[in-house]
Design an enzyme around this catalytic site. Sequence first.
Site, mmCIF file in Angstrom:
data_model
loop_
_atom_site.group_PDB
_atom_site.id
_atom_site.type_symbol
_atom_site.label_atom_id
_atom_site.label_comp_id
_atom_site.label_asym_id
_atom_site.label_seq_id
_atom_site.Cartn_x
_atom_site.Cartn_y
_atom_site.Cartn_z
ATOM 1 N N CYS A 114 -0.860 0.149 7.805
ATOM 2 C CA CYS A 114 -1.316 0.653 6.505
ATOM 3 C C CYS A 114 -2.736 1.205 6.604
ATOM 4 O O CYS A 114 -3.091 2.119 5.848
ATOM 5 C CB CYS A 114 -1.272 -0.446 5.464
ATOM 6 S SG CYS A 114 0.401 -0.956 5.077
ATOM 7 N N GLU A 172 0.832 -1.211 0.000
ATOM 8 C CA GLU A 172 0.000 0.000 0.000
ATOM 9 C C GLU A 172 0.871 1.267 0.000
ATOM 10 O O GLU A 172 0.558 2.255 -0.676
ATOM 11 C CB GLU A 172 -0.905 0.038 1.228
ATOM 12 C CG GLU A 172 -1.900 -1.118 1.352
ATOM 13 C CD GLU A 172 -1.355 -2.294 2.167
ATOM 14 O OE1 GLU A 172 -0.167 -2.616 2.004
ATOM 15 O OE2 GLU A 172 -2.117 -2.881 2.948
HETATM 16 C C1 AOF Z 1 3.529 -7.404 4.336
HETATM 17 N N1 AOF Z 1 3.356 -6.701 3.199
HETATM 18 O O1 AOF Z 1 2.172 -5.421 1.870
HETATM 19 C C2 AOF Z 1 1.205 -6.168 3.869
HETATM 20 C C3 AOF Z 1 1.384 -6.929 5.051
HETATM 21 O O2 AOF Z 1 6.518 -6.724 10.143
HETATM 22 P P1 AOF Z 1 5.699 -5.878 9.224
HETATM 23 O O3 AOF Z 1 5.462 -4.506 9.749
HETATM 24 O O4 AOF Z 1 6.240 -5.859 7.814
HETATM 25 O O5 AOF Z 1 4.247 -6.556 9.167
HETATM 26 C C4 AOF Z 1 4.049 -7.785 8.541
HETATM 27 C C5 AOF Z 1 2.571 -8.131 8.601
HETATM 28 O O6 AOF Z 1 1.781 -7.097 8.026
HETATM 29 C C6 AOF Z 1 2.220 -9.374 7.820
HETATM 30 O O7 AOF Z 1 2.370 -10.524 8.592
HETATM 31 C C7 AOF Z 1 0.754 -9.151 7.467
HETATM 32 O O8 AOF Z 1 -0.056 -9.559 8.535
HETATM 33 C C8 AOF Z 1 0.626 -7.621 7.378
HETATM 34 N N2 AOF Z 1 0.428 -7.089 5.982
HETATM 35 N N3 AOF Z 1 2.568 -7.507 5.220
HETATM 36 O O9 AOF Z 1 4.578 -7.991 4.543
HETATM 37 C C9 AOF Z 1 2.254 -6.061 2.927
HETATM 38 N N4 AOF Z 1 0.059 -5.530 3.602
HETATM 39 ZN ZN ZN Z 2 0.672 -2.898 6.102
#
Ligand code: AOF
Ligand code: ZN
Length: 366
Positions: A85, A53
């Site tokens: 996000c 996003e």
């Molecule tokens: C992702 N990519 O585009 C989205 C995710 O450790 P973080 O902050 O990168 O968070 C990872 C989590 O965020 C992942 O397990 C999922 O639940 C959520 N969404 N994650 O890697 C993305 N939108």
């Molecule tokens: Zn996210």
Amino acid sequence: MKNDQDYMRLALDLASSAKGKTNPNPIVGAVIVKDGVIVGTGLHRKAGEPHAEVHAFNMAGEHAKGATLYVTLEPCSHYGKTPPCAKLVKESEVSRVVVAMQDPNPEVAGRGIKMLLGAGIEVDVGVLEDEAKRLNERFVHNMITERPFVISKFAMTLDGKLATHTGHSKWITGEAARADVHLLRNEVDAILVGVGTVLADNPSLTTRLLEGGGKNPTRIILDSHLRTPLESNVLQTSEADTIIVTTIDADSELVRLYEEKGVTFIYVSRVDNGLNLQEMLVKLYKRGITDVLVEGGGAVNASFLKAGLIDKYLIYIAPKVLGGRNSLTPFTGENVDTMDAAMQVSFEEIEKFGEDIRITAYPKQG
Ligand code: AOF
Ligand code: ZN
């Protein structure tokens, strides 16, 4: 005029280009559309880097106001390695968000969608949901079971054989199918074989794709009696990590010799005369391994099957017949007496690779 499904398909395609590169994170794609024009696209490239996003909103800038965001996974609501996000989506003032699937991560699990609804944004969930779940099957499995996703891969002849009666197996399938296996190895965190395969084939279990920026998955050898030769190719090549899985009774002097060669050990208990694979998977997951490609042989495949631990099958079949009764087959282990006792799979997809075919199958549900 394009519809929701068209834009979601584009988002899924974007996501799939990062397959195997985002572990342990999911693969995610996002598309922002304003008045029928795509004003932003993005995908998550690597764990620790911005979510899909963020890239899409950076591209869209002011155009995001009043636009529709298509995203393959519910926008996150938590502070992980990156900020939520859902907060960014709210601030961008999009008027509608279309989500393929809810996030199975317990840290999110619907909270992202609630945040958006709470901000008065129109939210539609479930567009191309089945495709999205399939695309993130590894991540979904990880979140639900806290274990790696296990793929059983083997190549056999038309009469179901892994090698001739003398053990000769180079090669069953042709170039194209073998290249596909190397692509696959490039996408997983680990490749697993039994010590029998190390003794029979002496493989190095590395991928040939490194020039293209590939990675070498961790090599895992199941070896309850420490029979892996210290001079085997796996232990001579250091470009990939090597884990030997054995029992707590392993000879500590011998263990030290392997450790000097850079091997890491995982110790598990015994079940049914073999290693406790369930326990092994839990330990692998704790080490950050999110998927495992099981490359045999027949006894290892049969143990995984018996334990109900195979999540997906990739079966390459060559148009060749070996005949005879004494060749190796993909699953040894115990016999079943009648057809109704057979383990069943569902064939999902059949693709041709050169002269060979690849069947993608899953354990039959219910
Ligand atoms: C992702 N990519 O585009 C989205 C995710 O450790 P973080 O902050 O990168 O968070 C990872 C989590 O965020 C992942 O397990 C999922 O639940 C959520 N969404 N994650 O890697 C993305 N939108
Ligand atoms: Zn996210």
